[in-house]
Design a protein around this motif. Structure first.
Motif, short mmCIF file in Angstrom:
data_model
loop_
_atom_site.label_atom_id
_atom_site.label_comp_id
_atom_site.label_asym_id
_atom_site.label_seq_id
_atom_site.Cartn_x
_atom_site.Cartn_y
_atom_site.Cartn_z
N ASN A 189 28.81 32.34 65.42
CA ASN A 189 29.00 33.78 65.51
C ASN A 189 30.25 34.13 66.31
O ASN A 189 30.83 35.19 66.13
CB ASN A 189 27.77 34.45 66.12
CG ASN A 189 27.39 33.86 67.46
OD1 ASN A 189 27.37 32.65 67.63
ND2 ASN A 189 27.09 34.70 68.43
N LEU A 211 32.84 33.90 63.79
CA LEU A 211 32.60 35.05 62.91
C LEU A 211 33.18 36.32 63.53
O LEU A 211 33.81 37.13 62.85
CB LEU A 211 31.10 35.21 62.66
CG LEU A 211 30.67 36.30 61.69
CD1 LEU A 211 31.16 35.98 60.29
CD2 LEU A 211 29.16 36.45 61.70
N ARG A 268 36.13 38.80 62.07
CA ARG A 268 35.94 40.24 61.85
C ARG A 268 37.07 41.04 62.52
O ARG A 268 37.60 41.99 61.94
CB ARG A 268 34.59 40.70 62.41
CG ARG A 268 33.37 40.02 61.83
CD ARG A 268 33.19 40.34 60.37
NE ARG A 268 31.88 39.91 59.91
CZ ARG A 268 31.64 39.27 58.77
NH1 ARG A 268 32.64 39.00 57.97
NH2 ARG A 268 30.42 38.93 58.41
N ASP A 300 23.31 35.88 58.73
CA ASP A 300 24.65 36.44 58.82
C ASP A 300 24.64 37.64 59.76
O ASP A 300 23.59 38.28 59.94
CB ASP A 300 25.14 36.86 57.43
CG ASP A 300 26.64 37.14 57.41
OD1 ASP A 300 27.33 36.79 58.39
OD2 ASP A 300 27.13 37.70 56.41
N THR A 351 27.08 40.93 60.05
CA THR A 351 28.22 41.69 59.55
C THR A 351 28.58 42.77 60.57
O THR A 351 27.96 42.87 61.64
CB THR A 351 27.90 42.34 58.19
OG1 THR A 351 26.93 43.39 58.38
CG2 THR A 351 27.33 41.31 57.22
N LEU A 352 29.58 43.57 60.25
CA LEU A 352 29.94 44.66 61.15
C LEU A 352 28.91 45.79 61.12
O LEU A 352 28.96 46.68 61.98
CB LEU A 352 31.32 45.21 60.78
CG LEU A 352 32.50 44.29 61.10
CD1 LEU A 352 33.78 44.88 60.54
CD2 LEU A 352 32.62 44.07 62.59
N ASN A 374 22.80 46.79 63.24
CA ASN A 374 23.21 46.20 64.51
C ASN A 374 22.81 47.04 65.70
O ASN A 374 22.50 46.51 66.78
CB ASN A 374 24.71 45.98 64.52
CG ASN A 374 25.14 44.82 63.62
OD1 ASN A 374 24.40 43.87 63.43
ND2 ASN A 374 26.33 44.91 63.05
#
Length: 297
Positions: A86, A89, A93, A169, A171-172, A189
């Motif tokens: 992460n 990751l 991002r 996963d 993501t944003l 999130n």
């Protein structure tokens, strides 16, 4: 599981792409200095080349910084069993967001937009977007914080509210879990960031718990239930901590008593956990029908 060697191979491919990007950028810079005949004949091509330079230049710097950070991170964790995917990751991002900004600036250059007008327009648009999409922006910020956190990693098995599963996963916008039924659970999130998360992968043991209720007429005690359920999982005890099964009373209502059985497993293993859970469920169902000894296979 993605190993350090896999990450190094991916980083090697990205270095090749960065070198190609650097070569293209140098060629465009050379052409902008020499101004070939085709640029004089078609001025838009020259402007297009300069626009690409405006995009590729900062993007190349960011790519180099990204590769250095990732290489340092991989080398730092070489002696460990795994690395925090992460973190990488999160770096990816941030780079994606910056590349989008650079592309937008380069695109406006093609249309001779005044920089002051551009900054003013972007400020107004950004303020409008911040008000309109504040929930999405909060999700993005929380997502980046989660990505760079050392408390959660891709592949960790967590419990978040009523949901439990493996992180597939981040993501944003969302965190994606795979639960015990192999369903994909998508959690915003902002919800994940503001909720209590139990990271079972960070523990040396895995806790399995089942709530059930029994009639008060049967007068079952927690001590009796512990002995009964211990016999039920006797043939599957190699994955259970010694003395790791306990039963506690949650509530006593008018007709039933609500209990919770908790079992500490030595390792997180979905197959073995499913076997222990099945034995406990079978024993509880048999017990609800009358005080009989559980069948052990």
């Amino acid at each position: 599981m993605i190993t350090i060697e896999d990450k190094e191979r991916e980083t090697g491919k990205e270095m090749v792409m960065t070198l190609i990007k650097a070569f293209v950028c140098m060629v465009l810079i050379f052409l902008s200095i020499r101004v070939p005949e085709i640029y004089r004949e078609y001025p838009f091509l020259g402007k297009l080349g300069n626009g690409f330079i405006l995009f590729l230049g900062p993007s190349l710097v960011i790519s180099v910084v990204r590769l250095v950070v990732i290489y340092w991170y991989i080398q730092k964790h070489r002696l460990k069993k795994s690395i925090k995917d992460n973190f990488i990751l999160g770096i990816n991002r941030v780079v994606s967001i910056l590349n989008t900004v650079f592309f937008a600036i380069a695109f406006t250059y093609l249309f001779d937009v005044n920089p002051k007008d551009l900054v003013f327009s972007v400020s107004i648009v950004a303020a409008a977007l911040a008000v309109t999409f504040k929930d999405y922006i909060a999700n993005m910020i929380n997502g980046l914080i989660i990505m760079f956190s050392d408390r959660l990693s891709l592949g960790d098995h967590i419990k978040l509210g009523e949901h439990e599963g493996k992180i597939l996963d981040i993501t944003l916008i969302n965190m994606i879990l795979q639960n015990e039924d192999s369903d994909m659970v998508i959690i915003p999130n902002s919800v994940a960031f503001s909720s209590v998360i139990i990271n079972q992968s960070k523990q040396n043991t895995k806790k399995l718990s089942i709530e059930f209720d029994l009639s008060l007429r049967d007068t079952y005690t927690p001590e009796f239930l512990e002995g009964y359920l211990n016999k039920a999982i006797a043939h599957n005890s190699e994955n259970v901590m010694e003395g790791g099964l306990s039963v506690k009373t949650i509530a006593i209502n008018k007709d039933v008593a609500i209990f919770k059985v908790m079992v500490l497993l030595k390792h997180y293993d979905k197959v073995k956990e499913r076997g222990v859970r099945r034995l406990l469920n079978t024993a509880i169902i048999q017990l609800a029908g009358g005080p009989v000894e559980p069948e052990i296979h």
